[in-house]
Design a protein around this motif. Structure first.
Motif, PDB file in Angstrom:
ATOM      1  N   ILE A   9       3.230   1.928  -1.769  1.00 44.75           N
ATOM      2  CA  ILE A   9       4.332   2.491  -0.993  1.00 44.75           C
ATOM      3  C   ILE A   9       4.325   1.889   0.404  1.00 44.75           C
ATOM      4  CG2 ILE A   9       5.383   4.607  -0.105  1.00 44.75           C
ATOM      5  CD1 ILE A   9       3.935   6.157  -2.307  1.00 44.75           C
ATOM      6  N   VAL A  10       5.425   1.265   0.776  1.00 46.68           N
ATOM      7  CA  VAL A  10       5.554   0.670   2.106  1.00 46.68           C
ATOM      8  C   VAL A  10       6.294   1.663   3.001  1.00 46.68           C
ATOM      9  CG1 VAL A  10       6.398  -1.296   3.444  1.00 46.68           C
ATOM     10  CG2 VAL A  10       5.618  -1.628   1.081  1.00 46.68           C
ATOM     11  N   GLY A  11       5.581   2.215   3.977  1.00 43.99           N
ATOM     12  CA  GLY A  11       6.169   3.189   4.886  1.00 43.99           C
ATOM     13  C   GLY A  11       5.582   4.571   4.689  1.00 43.99           C
ATOM     14  N   ALA A  12       4.982   5.120   5.739  1.00 46.24           N
ATOM     15  CA  ALA A  12       4.400   6.463   5.677  1.00 46.24           C
ATOM     16  C   ALA A  12       5.227   7.425   6.514  1.00 46.24           C
ATOM     17  CB  ALA A  12       2.944   6.441   6.149  1.00 46.24           C
ATOM     18  N   GLY A  13       6.545   7.375   6.304  1.00 46.48           N
ATOM     19  CA  GLY A  13       7.430   8.382   6.872  1.00 46.48           C
ATOM     20  C   GLY A  13       7.603   9.497   5.860  1.00 46.48           C
ATOM     21  N   ILE A  14       8.651  10.268   6.017  1.00 53.10           N
ATOM     22  CA  ILE A  14       8.852  11.422   5.133  1.00 53.10           C
ATOM     23  C   ILE A  14       9.057  10.991   3.688  1.00 53.10           C
ATOM     24  CG2 ILE A  14      10.413  13.355   4.641  1.00 53.10           C
ATOM     25  CD1 ILE A  14      10.810  13.462   7.751  1.00 53.10           C
ATOM     26  N   SER A  15       9.824   9.926   3.459  1.00 51.50           N
ATOM     27  CA  SER A  15      10.065   9.462   2.088  1.00 51.50           C
ATOM     28  C   SER A  15       8.784   8.990   1.418  1.00 51.50           C
ATOM     29  CB  SER A  15      11.086   8.317   2.088  1.00 51.50           C
ATOM     30  OG  SER A  15      12.352   8.766   2.485  1.00 51.50           O
ATOM     31  N   GLY A  16       8.035   8.138   2.119  1.00 54.26           N
ATOM     32  CA  GLY A  16       6.823   7.592   1.535  1.00 54.26           C
ATOM     33  C   GLY A  16       5.757   8.643   1.300  1.00 54.26           C
ATOM     34  N   ILE A 123      -3.815   6.156   2.674  1.00 51.41           N
ATOM     35  CA  ILE A 123      -2.933   5.620   3.715  1.00 51.41           C
ATOM     36  C   ILE A 123      -3.669   4.546   4.506  1.00 51.41           C
ATOM     37  CG2 ILE A 123      -1.464   6.129   5.683  1.00 51.41           C
ATOM     38  CD1 ILE A 123      -1.249   8.963   4.832  1.00 51.41           C
ATOM     39  N   ARG A 124      -3.057   3.384   4.631  1.00 46.75           N
ATOM     40  CA  ARG A 124      -3.606   2.297   5.440  1.00 46.75           C
ATOM     41  C   ARG A 124      -2.690   2.100   6.652  1.00 46.75           C
ATOM     42  NH1 ARG A 124      -6.005  -0.951   1.290  1.00 46.75           N
ATOM     43  NH2 ARG A 124      -6.647   0.503  -0.377  1.00 46.75           N
ATOM     44  N   PHE A 125      -3.123   2.560   7.825  1.00 46.72           N
ATOM     45  CA  PHE A 125      -2.335   2.395   9.035  1.00 46.72           C
ATOM     46  C   PHE A 125      -2.532   1.004   9.623  1.00 46.72           C
ATOM     47  CE2 PHE A 125      -2.773   7.097   8.952  1.00 46.72           C
ATOM     48  CZ  PHE A 125      -1.428   7.422   9.004  1.00 46.72           C
ATOM     49  N   SER A 126      -1.622   0.597  10.501  1.00 47.57           N
ATOM     50  CA  SER A 126      -1.633  -0.735  11.133  1.00 47.57           C
ATOM     51  C   SER A 126      -1.676  -1.827  10.071  1.00 47.57           C
ATOM     52  CB  SER A 126      -2.836  -0.867  12.082  1.00 47.57           C
ATOM     53  OG  SER A 126      -2.813   0.115  13.088  1.00 47.57           O
ATOM     54  N   GLU A 127      -0.927  -1.606   9.016  1.00 46.54           N
ATOM     55  CA  GLU A 127      -0.915  -2.553   7.893  1.00 46.54           C
ATOM     56  C   GLU A 127       0.514  -2.855   7.474  1.00 46.54           C
ATOM     57  OE1 GLU A 127      -2.046  -5.139   6.288  1.00 46.54           O
ATOM     58  OE2 GLU A 127      -3.921  -4.106   5.759  1.00 46.54           O
ATOM     59  N   THR A 128       0.740  -4.098   7.074  1.00 54.31           N
ATOM     60  CA  THR A 128       2.067  -4.513   6.610  1.00 54.31           C
ATOM     61  C   THR A 128       1.948  -5.325   5.333  1.00 54.31           C
ATOM     62  OG1 THR A 128       1.967  -6.465   8.047  1.00 54.31           O
ATOM     63  CG2 THR A 128       3.095  -4.526   8.927  1.00 54.31           C
ATOM     64  N   LEU A 129       3.098  -5.538   4.714  1.00 57.32           N
ATOM     65  CA  LEU A 129       3.146  -6.241   3.447  1.00 57.32           C
ATOM     66  C   LEU A 129       3.202  -7.746   3.672  1.00 57.32           C
ATOM     67  CD1 LEU A 129       3.424  -5.670   0.357  1.00 57.32           C
ATOM     68  CD2 LEU A 129       5.895  -5.800   0.688  1.00 57.32           C
ATOM     69  N   GLY A 130       2.315  -8.463   2.990  1.00 60.24           N
ATOM     70  CA  GLY A 130       2.338  -9.920   3.025  1.00 60.24           C
ATOM     71  C   GLY A 130       3.133 -10.452   1.849  1.00 60.24           C
ATOM     72  N   ASP A 131       2.562 -11.384   1.106  1.00 59.40           N
ATOM     73  CA  ASP A 131       3.232 -11.914  -0.072  1.00 59.40           C
ATOM     74  C   ASP A 131       3.315 -10.846  -1.153  1.00 59.40           C
ATOM     75  OD1 ASP A 131       3.460 -14.395   1.123  1.00 59.40           O
ATOM     76  OD2 ASP A 131       1.551 -15.124   0.321  1.00 59.40           O
ATOM     77  N   VAL A 132       4.432 -10.816  -1.858  1.00 60.36           N
ATOM     78  CA  VAL A 132       4.597  -9.853  -2.942  1.00 60.36           C
ATOM     79  C   VAL A 132       5.491 -10.459  -4.010  1.00 60.36           C
ATOM     80  CG1 VAL A 132       6.590  -8.743  -1.816  1.00 60.36           C
ATOM     81  CG2 VAL A 132       5.250  -7.471  -3.506  1.00 60.36           C
ATOM     82  N   ALA A 141       0.603  -8.014  -4.801  1.00 63.87           N
ATOM     83  CA  ALA A 141       0.865  -8.001  -3.360  1.00 63.87           C
ATOM     84  C   ALA A 141      -0.394  -8.312  -2.579  1.00 63.87           C
ATOM     85  CB  ALA A 141       1.415  -6.636  -2.938  1.00 63.87           C
ATOM     86  N   THR A 142      -0.187  -8.884  -1.405  1.00 67.00           N
ATOM     87  CA  THR A 142      -1.265  -9.123  -0.453  1.00 67.00           C
ATOM     88  C   THR A 142      -0.932  -8.384   0.833  1.00 67.00           C
ATOM     89  OG1 THR A 142      -1.673 -11.327  -1.368  1.00 67.00           O
ATOM     90  CG2 THR A 142      -2.579 -10.857   0.814  1.00 67.00           C
ATOM     91  N   LEU A 143      -1.900  -7.664   1.386  1.00 64.81           N
ATOM     92  CA  LEU A 143      -1.699  -6.956   2.640  1.00 64.81           C
ATOM     93  C   LEU A 143      -1.961  -7.916   3.795  1.00 64.81           C
ATOM     94  CD1 LEU A 143      -3.292  -3.479   1.864  1.00 64.81           C
ATOM     95  CD2 LEU A 143      -1.022  -4.372   1.306  1.00 64.81           C
ATOM     96  N   LYS A 144      -1.048  -7.925   4.765  1.00 66.75           N
ATOM     97  CA  LYS A 144      -1.081  -8.948   5.812  1.00 66.75           C
ATOM     98  C   LYS A 144      -2.268  -8.783   6.750  1.00 66.75           C
ATOM     99  CE  LYS A 144       2.859 -10.410   7.107  1.00 66.75           C
ATOM    100  NZ  LYS A 144       4.226 -10.540   7.708  1.00 66.75           N
ATOM    101  N   SER A 149      -5.828  -7.999  -1.767  1.00 67.75           N
ATOM    102  CA  SER A 149      -4.883  -8.197  -2.874  1.00 67.75           C
ATOM    103  C   SER A 149      -4.795  -6.911  -3.677  1.00 67.75           C
ATOM    104  CB  SER A 149      -5.330  -9.345  -3.770  1.00 67.75           C
ATOM    105  OG  SER A 149      -5.317 -10.563  -3.062  1.00 67.75           O
ATOM    106  N   ILE A 150      -3.575  -6.512  -4.002  1.00 66.68           N
ATOM    107  CA  ILE A 150      -3.356  -5.265  -4.739  1.00 66.68           C
ATOM    108  C   ILE A 150      -2.479  -5.542  -5.951  1.00 66.68           C
ATOM    109  CG2 ILE A 150      -2.210  -3.007  -4.639  1.00 66.68           C
ATOM    110  CD1 ILE A 150      -3.048  -2.786  -1.745  1.00 66.68           C
TER     111      ILE A 150
END
Length: 394
Positions: A9-16, A123-132, A141-144, A149-150
């Motif tokens: 899940i990309v995004g830890a707001g209300i939806s995520g 939850i992984r904070f300070s993290e973004t999506l790399g290649d997917v 996917a790879t976390l930037k 690798s996930i």
């Protein structure tokens, strides 16, 4: 031992966060990645009503959110000169008790959900999506930041109106609909103006609506809406300058005083355009968009957070009912689409009521508020707010 399917899940707001909670109930595990270092602060007060009240009750959050909710008594609408046009009792429009609308700060709602996440949500904070990429029935996917690798069974983009996930998998779709308005929101120390305690005060002028309302702990929130064709306000460096210039056009001293107070306090407001997201489909293969990334409703509808909660519940229950992910995603879209369509239509029509386009519209709207019986206006507001939500129960 059977391995649980995994959702990235990309995004830890209300939806995520809501999706992670409901996916756990469906027998899934979730990895959430969030660009920020923690749950984001700030944002405006949102209303939870209708089906979303049932959702938070099933999540066991109702009592906690009731205690943290903002208890508005009235909404007073004033004209440019500060003369009262009408005052609504909050419960007349939004109901009361378990069936009424619950007013809650966006960041409070997100924090409460995060505190109630099951152990299966990471939850992984300070993290973004790399290649997917999507390879067969798997997401690679790879976390930037970490370089990890996930491999996942589902990729969920819950990363807001300018979704990175959407830009990757819906590359050629022009889905942003700017409504011709911008908004700003912030809060400062203080209480509501004059004797308007526990009240939302709306100052109206042509092309402007400036709303002041009291939060907990003697904080005062400012929410400003104005006619604006700019669509890149979120990129402006000096956001407080943007707010000052926008509110100066209304020429209302009470509003200017609060803006000056916010500027002196060093506030960094949220400033953006009122923009909706229109997509013919919210899923592609093993990729799903949720919340604002899929169907931003704008704050005009007042149901963005509620629909995020309900959407996550529908997703979780569909995935629990079948192992066929494609079938579950299709059912999720089919059940949610009618209500979202109606709510987006409401955003388009209500925007010009809240913020009139010109002096003529301003005078006509104010005249209607003055001459129509109170019960007629309240009935119209209450019915328009509830009609779309009934579709989810049909």
């Amino acid at each position: 031992m059977t391995t649980k399917p995994t959702a990235l899940i990309v995004g830890a707001g209300i939806s995520g966060l809501s999706a992670a909670w409901w996916l756990d109930k469906a027998g899934w595990r979730s990895i959430l990645i969030e660009r920020s270092a923690a749950i984001r602060d700030g944002g405006y007060v949102m209303s939870l009503a209708g089906p979303s009240r049932k959702t938070i009750k099933e999540m066991g959050l109702q009592d906690t959110l009731e205690q943290m909710s903002i208890k508005f008594e009235e909404n007073i609408i004033l004209d440019k000169g500060g003369h009262e046009l009408i005052r609504f009792k909050y419960e007349d429009v939004h109901g009361s008790g378990p069936e009424g609308s619950l007013a809650i700060c966006r960041d409070d709602l997100a924090r409460i959900i995060s505190q109630h996440l099951p152990e299966g949500a990471d939850i992984r904070f300070s993290e973004t999506l790399g290649d997917v990429s999507e390879e067969g029935d798997k997401i690679k996917a790879t976390l930037k930041t970490s370089g990890e690798s996930i491999e996942a069974d589902l990729l969920i983009g819950a990363d807001g109106i300018r979704s990175d996930v959407r830009s990757r998998f819906w590359r050629d779709v022009d889905c942003l609909e700017h409504l011709g308005y911008s908004y700003a929101v912030y809060d400062v120390e203080g209480t509501a103006t004059d004797t308007h305690t526990s009240t939302c005060v709306t100052y109206n002028s042509p092309g402007h609506a400036d709303i002041l309302y009291e939060l907990r702990d003697k904080r005062l929130a400012g929410l400003h809406l104005w006619r604006d064709d700019a669509v890149h306000l979120n990129d402006r460096a000096d956001r407080m300058k943007t707010v000052r210039e926008a509110t100066e056009g209304a020429g209302i001293k009470a509003v200017s005083d609060v803006v000056n107070q916010a500027e002196k306090a060093g506030c960094t407001p949220v400033v953006d355009s009122l923009t909706m997201v229109n997509l013919p489909q919210w899923s592609k293969g093993r990729v799903l968009l949720l919340g604002d990334a899929a169907h931003c409703l704008t704050l005009i509808s007042g149901q963005g957070a509620g629909m995020a909660l309900v959407s996550a519940e529908i997703l979780g229950k569909e995935l629990q009912a079948t192992k066929d992910v494609a079938h579950a995603l299709a059912n999720h879209g089919r059940r949610l689409r009618p209500a979202i369509t109606r709510l987006q239509d409401r955003s388009r029509s209500m925007a010009a009521v809240y913020v009139t386009k010109n002096w003529l519209g301003y005078f006509v709207r104010n005249l209607i508020l003055k001459i129509l019986p109170y019960r007629w206006i309240v009935a119209w507001l209450a019915d328009s707010a509830k009609a779309e939500l009934k579709l989810l129960n049909e």
